[in-house]
Design a protein around this motif. Structure first.
Motif, mmCIF file in Angstrom:
data_model
loop_
_atom_site.group_PDB
_atom_site.id
_atom_site.type_symbol
_atom_site.label_atom_id
_atom_site.label_comp_id
_atom_site.label_asym_id
_atom_site.label_seq_id
_atom_site.Cartn_x
_atom_site.Cartn_y
_atom_site.Cartn_z
ATOM 1 N N ARG A 1 5.063 2.792 0.573
ATOM 2 C CA ARG A 1 6.510 2.412 0.804
ATOM 3 C C ARG A 1 7.196 3.496 1.324
ATOM 4 O O ARG A 1 7.190 4.922 0.716
ATOM 5 N N HIS A 2 7.751 3.659 2.340
ATOM 6 C CA HIS A 2 8.275 4.897 2.849
ATOM 7 C C HIS A 2 9.774 4.834 2.847
ATOM 8 O O HIS A 2 10.404 3.701 3.483
ATOM 9 N N ILE B 1 10.401 1.296 4.697
ATOM 10 C CA ILE B 1 9.236 0.755 5.249
ATOM 11 C C ILE B 1 8.022 0.454 4.387
ATOM 12 O O ILE B 1 7.689 1.406 3.892
ATOM 13 N N ASP B 2 7.616 -0.960 4.359
ATOM 14 C CA ASP B 2 6.635 -1.058 3.350
ATOM 15 C C ASP B 2 5.314 -1.372 4.326
ATOM 16 O O ASP B 2 5.488 -2.083 5.352
ATOM 17 N N TYR B 3 4.090 -0.819 3.997
ATOM 18 C CA TYR B 3 2.927 -1.228 4.628
ATOM 19 C C TYR B 3 2.172 -2.030 3.759
ATOM 20 O O TYR B 3 2.031 -1.429 2.529
ATOM 21 N N LYS C 1 -1.661 -3.991 3.068
ATOM 22 C CA LYS C 1 -3.057 -4.139 3.170
ATOM 23 C C LYS C 1 -3.247 -5.630 3.831
ATOM 24 O O LYS C 1 -2.477 -6.574 3.334
ATOM 25 N N GLU D 1 5.984 -6.849 10.694
ATOM 26 C CA GLU D 1 4.631 -7.094 11.601
ATOM 27 C C GLU D 1 3.758 -7.610 10.897
ATOM 28 O O GLU D 1 3.509 -7.629 9.561
ATOM 29 N N ARG E 1 2.069 -7.142 7.561
ATOM 30 C CA ARG E 1 1.374 -5.870 7.771
ATOM 31 C C ARG E 1 2.433 -4.850 7.326
ATOM 32 O O ARG E 1 2.364 -3.820 6.605
ATOM 33 N N VAL E 2 3.621 -4.998 7.994
ATOM 34 C CA VAL E 2 4.753 -3.659 7.932
ATOM 35 C C VAL E 2 5.931 -4.340 7.740
ATOM 36 O O VAL E 2 6.136 -5.416 8.538
ATOM 37 N N SER F 1 9.904 -3.283 7.587
ATOM 38 C CA SER F 1 10.932 -2.386 7.673
ATOM 39 C C SER F 1 12.197 -2.900 7.478
ATOM 40 O O SER F 1 12.828 -3.842 8.225
ATOM 41 N N GLU G 1 0.818 -1.129 0.051
ATOM 42 C CA GLU G 1 -0.058 -0.025 -0.146
ATOM 43 C C GLU G 1 0.936 1.244 -0.130
ATOM 44 O O GLU G 1 0.488 2.204 -0.829
#
Lengths: 874, 523
Positions: A490-491, A500-502, A504, A528, A512-513, A515, A488
């Motif tokens: 990517r930071h 950090i990837d988030y 869905k 996560e 979920r997350v 990093s 969803e």
């Protein structure tokens, strides 16, 4: 019209002077105006005057053509409907009224800009601005609120600066044309947005006014990107329960108060210093971002949208800048003044002084002192004045109002000449021109793409920079849509290299997350998970090169935490190096939640397997009335005693501390059994660790595969992109088409053979049409006669045969066998039957033939190809 | 029945037999060696098998406190006995014995599986304590009365029953009867019960079963009512005002009062008594209600107190735990570093440091505890004062009410005396009614007798009232003293335990350190 008493600001003076040159053309009417001002005129005289005024035509300036020639080329005027090309009588009347209004206005306020009343449209026809607004409610629920509407308009259109930044444009295109070209100036933007907002039920107005340089050029580089602003966290204060009756008193505080004070002072000083430094930094920053002095400040013409409070639960009046899609308070210093505003019903001129930007303006359109309206009788309630006004003013108002009323009795704003505004779903989805848009903010750049435009599903990217020149990238945020791996957001933090990837919900491993710094396994990373979607209840897994930590929740064995220390990998000398070579575990620490079914001092809280030292440490849960917990340590030394017997268990192999010593736990047997059990559990834990490692590898492999393959998921409701549904739909359409074709075939064209005889591609003449009709009817008549003849012939033939048969029978009656006689009789009866049927048919044909003939004639008369030509003859 | 063991002597379970059995059935291999080395205590044994031993008499099993499973099948046991201590028993096998009556199972409340197969039992009973019974095997016995089976209805958990080989199993209606009367049963005589057959049986015996159910329900309702009544009485007793919500006290005043009863036959006394009783009961009810209110107040007070004390203790414990956790973290690091250290001097220095840490921890923990003790003491004293005040107030008010009762009694006494003397005068004049009973008339011989009789009645009444009052006051006072004592004692106990715990922990830590030292020095 009251006299405007305005103080003119220094910097605006130039504009006024320029404007003052223009209204010379209304010089002629001056005497009349002057007269009007001096005395109160009778209604008749006024009407007379009105008529006279309306007779005067205002020539449209010729130079308008030049400025828009480039645009005009791209617009195909021929396909536009008639309303675009001509003016209805009511519109013409409106234009006259507007001209009249403009003349009076320029006479009364000679130092103000001429009003922006009726610019030319794309067909070079003057149209009143209010009629250019076409209130339309969009069929998309997303466009029901003002913020999404504004965002859409700003995304959908590309901004073209005004040809002359100091004057309103000469042309104002219809919103349909603007939507087609996907570009426009600020007036086009605000017209479109205002139309949509009016359709959605907002009390919205287009504004013609003056804006700052930033505003006019849609320069957001001094603005903070809205996406970078973090929402303020509201800290909830826990309410303290009132102390109970028997609450214990806190122990006496024995610390020195003086020392505390001194300490506090010191802290305060440090804080002050920090504050000072921060302030200085802020000031520096402010200096850097300070606006360059603009020589044309206050003269730049701009258009935006004003939304008044009241309708659609809007609590406060606010501005929307259609170019950027952002909302501003009327107090904002980007908005430097308002000339006039309009909606689809009326036009108001601002009579208030704008020396202090728009901060002091009062948006009470019912107040004729503040807002001069053009048409009377709109839905705006008239202001009930609280303060007493001068007599003169009142008189003037009355007179004018009377004049206006007369004029308005027969006049309302004509309907909009603009076609219905339509946005196709594709356009709505693509949004930006070519599906891409780039916005520059202060220290940030925002890029937007339409979904499915990028193969990797990227829809938005926000790049934040460290400096104002945008050279040092600080961090990047990328939003994705429709990704197969449910990514969803990517930071990417450039300074630390952390990604950090988030995700869905819906990732195969419920990720979920994620990093990480690199996709290589056994590096620093945190994963996560959606723990409810996982069987093992894994919440989080942290990895460093040497350790792995897992957090669990809601497991039946109450495991909550597992920490693994890895040792250096042992190099395998064997050939099968392709096998996974797991790192040896040095230490496994597991923690458990309290199991309510066991007593606390038998419920393990933490167990540590020191695999290399062959030690197992257990720590039990603490009983509710204790502060220390049981501990037990097993040393797994398998030794041989001096007699050569294997030592199974000795008391020194288990060191235990028990808060309340129990008898049975002292037994070696108990200890031995516990140890055997622990050994098994250690094996199990090791296995689980190995599985965790494998899972990490699997996840990484999946992620990498996804990164390379970029499969985007397509909703089954997305009929355009979903291949399966597309095929299905096409098949359906084909079936329908075939069905239709068959139907068409059945209704044959009776005129076709005759039309084919005529030369193709030419229009039928009246004579030809007549001839055609005659021919067609003649042919039909012939067919009917032929048919009748055919039936008649068959009838006769049948009768003759019957007669012959009868003759033959009579001749050979004597010699006939009974069988032959039977045959003959049956033949006769059949023949009789045939004859009867033919007779019936003939009769019916005779009855129906004239009717059919008449029916065809009528049909021909109504035939679209002939109807026009034959009309005359009926 | 067990003819083949006839050759052997009948035996009694003795220590040797048990030791052998335990040894044989204990852990195997390595664990077994350990067990042998250490010996197994009988109370640690969970399951015991004593089959084919020709046992006649069960004995010496009292040590097996934690036994879960006991097999005594294929012996010649004639009487179930000696199982009273095996309260944790879940599984008991007594099949193939010579038992004639079910008995001696009253303490085995946890029993789930009972086998009495192949015995000489003729009646099912004495199983009431076995509420958890799930499997009951009574095959090959001499049960001959079908109605005896209804006894099994009270076992709500019973799922499996075996009755084959009994005289009743021959009966034509046997299965249907059981299906109908034991509807929760799943297996009968090793077969699963067919749902269809069960339904059929239900239809067949519907009337009698309905009737029985009705009776059972009524019984249950009665029991519940009784229970509720008892609960209420208990509650009233807690408030020290039991039986004061009706005329119980008044009635008890007249229960032993012979003279008073006699005197009530005098004209006018009946009305007087009725009025007196009404007034008296009103006061009693007042006492009752006041008592309940006071009880409520005391309860709230006590609850608040307990809650606060618990909170304080919890908080303190939490702090203590935190301190220990911090210490352990540091201590562990230190120990590790000591282990890795090679220089003796450094080792000694570090050990010194560690032991200082331990002392420090001890001090901290003890300080915390002392602090808590002080805080609690203060709070407890406050509570004590309050509760004593409350009780004092209660007693005072009750005494006030009781004084009203006495006044009423005195008043009544005067009136009664007046009537009595009047009657005496009338008797003297010979105007006495004839309808007075003989023994009442006997009172009116002379003035002394009458006055004595009335006085005796009065004394009895006063005594009753005094007794009730004394009882109430004594009980409430003793309750109060007990409560306060208990609180103090609990607090002292808590303190002792905590101090002991801390000391133990510190000792353990110190020991560990010393051991380390020893090891190091040895190394």
């Amino acid at each position: 019209m009251e006299v405007l008493t305005e103080t003119i600001e220094e910097d605006e003076a130039a504009e006024w002077e320029e404007a003052a040159e223009q209204p010379e053309r209304s010089e002629k009417t001056r005497p009349a105006e002057a007269q009007k001002e001096e005395t109160t005129l009778s209604p008749e005289m006024l009407r007379d005057l009105e008529r006279k005024l309306s007779e005067i035509e205002v020539p449209t300036p010729a130079d308008h053509q030049a400025s828009f020639s480039t645009d005009a080329d791209t617009i195909d005027i021929s396909k536009l409907p008639l309303t675009y090309k001509t003016n209805t009588p009511r519109e013409r009347l409106l234009l006259q009224v507007a001209d009249n209004f403009s003349r009076q206005y320029s006479h009364l306020c000679p130092d103000r800009m001429p009003l922006f009343l009726h610019p030319l449209n794309e067909c070079q026809v003057p149209k009143f601005v209010s009629t250019t607004l076409r209130p339309t409610l969009m069929p998309y629920p997303d466009l029901y609120n003002w913020d999404s509407c504004a965002q859409f308009v700003s995304d959908f259109l590309t901004m073209v600066p005004l040809p002359d930044p100091l004057k309103p444009p000469t042309h104002l295109y219809s919103s349909t044309t603007v939507l087609k070209c996907q570009k426009g100036n600020c007036f086009d933007f605000s017209t479109l947005l205002c139309s949509m907002l009016l359709g959605a039920g907002y009390d919205a107005y287009c504004v013609h006014g003056y804006g700052s340089w930033d505003l006019c050029h849609m320069d957001l580089t001094r603005e903070v990107c809205p996406l970078t602003v973090k929402p303020q966290e509201t800290v909830k204060k826990e309410e303290k329960a009132p102390p109970k009756k028997y609450a214990i008193k806190p122990p006496r505080d024995l610390t020195s108060r003086f020392e505390q004070e001194q300490e506090e002072k010191r802290q305060q000083e440090i804080r002050d210093q920090e504050e000072k430094l921060r302030k200085e930094a802020e000031e520096r920053l402010l200096e850097e971002t300070k606006v360059k002095p603009d020589s044309l400040h206050g003269l730049r013409v701009h258009s935006w949208v004003l939304v008044l409070s009241g309708k659609r639960e809007v609590p406060e009046t606010f501005f929307i800048d259609a170019l950027s899609g952002r909302s501003y308070s009327p107090q904002d210093e980007h908005f430097l003044g308002i000339e006039s505003i309009w909606n689809h019903k009326n036009y108001w001129v601002n009579m208030q002084d704008c020396w202090n930007c728009c901060k002091d303006l009062i948006f009470d359109l019912g107040d004729p002192v503040k807002w001069e309206y053009m048409l009377l009788g709109t839905d705006k309630p008239r202001l009930s004045l609280t303060e007493e006004e001068d007599e003169d003013f009142n008189d003037e108002d009355d007179v004018e109002a009377m004049g206006k009323e007369d004029e308005d009795k027969s006049f309302n704003m004509p309907p909009s000449w603009v076609e219905q505004i339509e946005i196709t779903p594709e356009e709505f989805e693509t949004r930006c021109p070519n599906g891409k848009k780039v916005l520059h903010y202060q220290r940030a750049q925002l890029e937007k793409w339409a979904p499915y435009l990028n193969p990797n599903g990227l829809v938005c990217r926000l790049t934040t920079y460290e400096d104002l020149e945008c050279t040092q990238v600080l961090e990047i945020k990328e939003w994705y849509q429709n990704r197969g791996d449910k990514l969803e957001l990517r930071h990417i933090n450039k300074s630390t290299g952390l990604i950090i990837d988030y995700f869905k919900p819906g990732h195969p491993q419920a990720l979920r997350v994620h990093s990480y710094k690199s996709m290589q396994p056994e590096m620093d990373r945190v994963m996560e998970f959606y723990e409810t979607a996982r069987v093992d209840g894994l919440l989080k897994r942290e990895e460093t090169p040497k350790t792995m930590t897992e957090y669990y929740q809601g497991r039946p064995d109450f495991l909550s935490y597992r920490h693994i220390n890895f040792g250096p990998r042992v190099k395998k000398l064997s050939l099968n190096s392709t096998d996974s070579n797991p790192r040896p575990t040095v230490k496994i620490t597991e923690r458990f939640h309290r199991n309510p079914e066991k007593p606390a001092d038998e419920d393990v809280a933490e167990r540590v397997f020191l695999t290399t030292e062959e030690r197992i440490q257990l720590r039990y849960h603490c009983r509710s009335d204790h502060i220390t917990a049981n501990k037990r340590e097993f040393l797994r030394r398998t030794e041989v005693d001096n007699k050569g017997n294997k030592i199974i268990m000795t008391p020194d192999m288990c060191i235990s501390f028990e808060v309340e010593p129990m008898e049975h736990t002292k037994k070696l047997l108990y200890q031995y059994e516990t140890m055997v059990q622990l050994k098994n559990e250690e094996k199990l834990s090791k296995h689980q660790v190995w599985e965790s490692e494998l899972e990490v590898l699997e996840i990484l492999r999946l992620l990498e595969e996804e990164e390379e393959a970029h499969t985007l998921t397509i909703s089954i409701y997305d009929t355009k992109r979903n291949e399966k549904s597309k095929e299905y739909r096409e098949a359906m359409e084909r079936v329908l088409l075939e069905e239709h074709m068959r139907q068409v075939e059945t209704q044959l064209d009776y005129l076709a053979p005759f039309l084919a005889q005529l030369p193709p591609g030419e229009k039928l003449t009246r004579w030809q049409a007549m001839h055609l009709k005659e021919e067609c009817l003649g042919d039909f008549k012939q067919r009917l006669i032929d048919k009748a003849n055919l039936i008649q012939a068959r009838f006769e033939k049948e009768t003759q045969e019957l007669q012959k048969k009868q003759q033959w029978y009579q001749e050979n009656q004597v010699t006939l066998t009974p069988e032959d006689e039977d045959l003959y009789l049956s033949d006769c009866s059949q023949a009789m039957f045939r004859i009867r049927i033919l007779e019936q048919r003939l009769n019916r044909h005779k009855e129906l033939a004239p009717l059919k003939y008449l029916a065809l004639e009528e049909k021909l008369l109504k035939d679209p190809r002939l109807a026009e030509l034959l009309k005359v003859f009926i | 029945m067990n003819r083949m063991y006839n050759s052997m002597e009948p035996r009694v379970i003795d220590d040797d037999m048990l030791k052998v059995a335990v040894g044989e059935q204990g852990p195997r291999e390595e664990a077994g060696q350990l067990a042998k080395q250490e010996g197994i205590l009988f109370k640690d044994v969970m399951s015991l098998q004593l089959d084919f031993q020709n046992i006649l008499h069960i004995d010496n099993l009292w040590q097996f406190e934690n036994l879960r499973k006991l097999q005594l099948d294929n012996n010649i046991i004639e009487k179930i006995e000696g199982l009273e201590n095996l309260v944790h028993l879940v599984w008991l096998d007594l099949s193939f014995n010579n038992i004639e009556a079910i008995e001696g199972l009253d303490t085995l409340v946890n029993l789930e599986d009972l086998s009495l197969f192949n015995n000489r039992i003729s009646k099912i009973d004495s199983l009431d304590a076995l509420v958890k019974l799930q499997v009951l095997s009574l095959g090959n016995n001499q049960i001959d009365n079908m109605m005896n089976l209804i006894y099994l209805r009270k076992f709500k958990c019973l799922r499996t029953l075996n009755l084959s080989g009994n005289p009743i199993a021959e009966a034509e209606d046997y299965k249907m009867f059981i299906y109908a009367y034991l509807p929760d049963l799943v297996y009968l005589d090793f077969r699963r019960i067919d749902d269809h057959a069960k339904k059929m049986a239900e239809m067949k015996h519907q009337y009698s079963i309905d009737e029985m159910k009705h009776r059972e329900n009524q019984m249950q309702i009665k029991q519940e009512e009784e229970q509720a009544r008892r609960m209420k009485l208990e509650e009233h007793k807690m408030a020290f005002v039991e039986h004061l919500d009706d005329s119980y006290l008044f009635d008890s005043m007249y229960a032993e009062d012979v003279e008073g009863n006699k005197l009530s036959y005098l004209p006018g006394v009946g009305d007087l008594l009725a009025a007196y009783k009404d007034k008296f009961v009103v006061i009693c009810v007042n006492i009752f209600e006041y008592g309940l209110r006071q009880q409520e107040k005391r309860k709230i007070e006590l609850d608040t107190f307990n809650e606060c004390i618990q909170e304080a203790i919890q908080e303190n414990q939490e702090e203590g735990r935190l301190k220990i956790a911090k210490f352990e973290e540091k201590h562990f690091m230190n120990l590790n570093s000591i282990r890795e250290e090679s220089d003796l001097l450094n080792i000694e220095k570090k050990i010194m440091e560690c032991s200082e840490d331990i002392t420090e921890l001890f001090n901290v923990l003890m300080t915390l505890e002392m602090q808590l003790v002080e805080q609690l003491e203060e709070t407890i004293n406050m509570f004590e004062r309050n509760i004593i005040d409350l009780v004092g107030l209660f007693i005072e008010n009750v005494q006030g009410f009781m004084a009203q009762c006495r006044d009423l009694e005195n008043h009544h006494h005067e009136k009664l005396l007046e009537i009595a003397i009047n009657t005496l005068e009338k008797t003297a004049k010979g105007e006495i009614d004839d309808d007075l009973p003989e023994d009442v008339r006997a009172l009116f011989i002379d003035k002394d007798t009458v006055v004595n009789a009335v006085g005796a009645s009065h004394d009895i009444h006063l005594l009753k009232i005094d007794n009730r009052e004394d009882e109430l006051v004594t009980r409430v006072n003793s309750w109060c003293t007990h409560l306060v004592d208990k609180i103090h004692k609990d607090e002292i106990m808590r303190n002792r335990r905590r101090v002991k715990e801390i000391n133990q922990y510190i000792d353990h830590m110190q020991n560990e350190l010393d051991n380390l030292e020893c090891v190091d020095i040895v190394d």
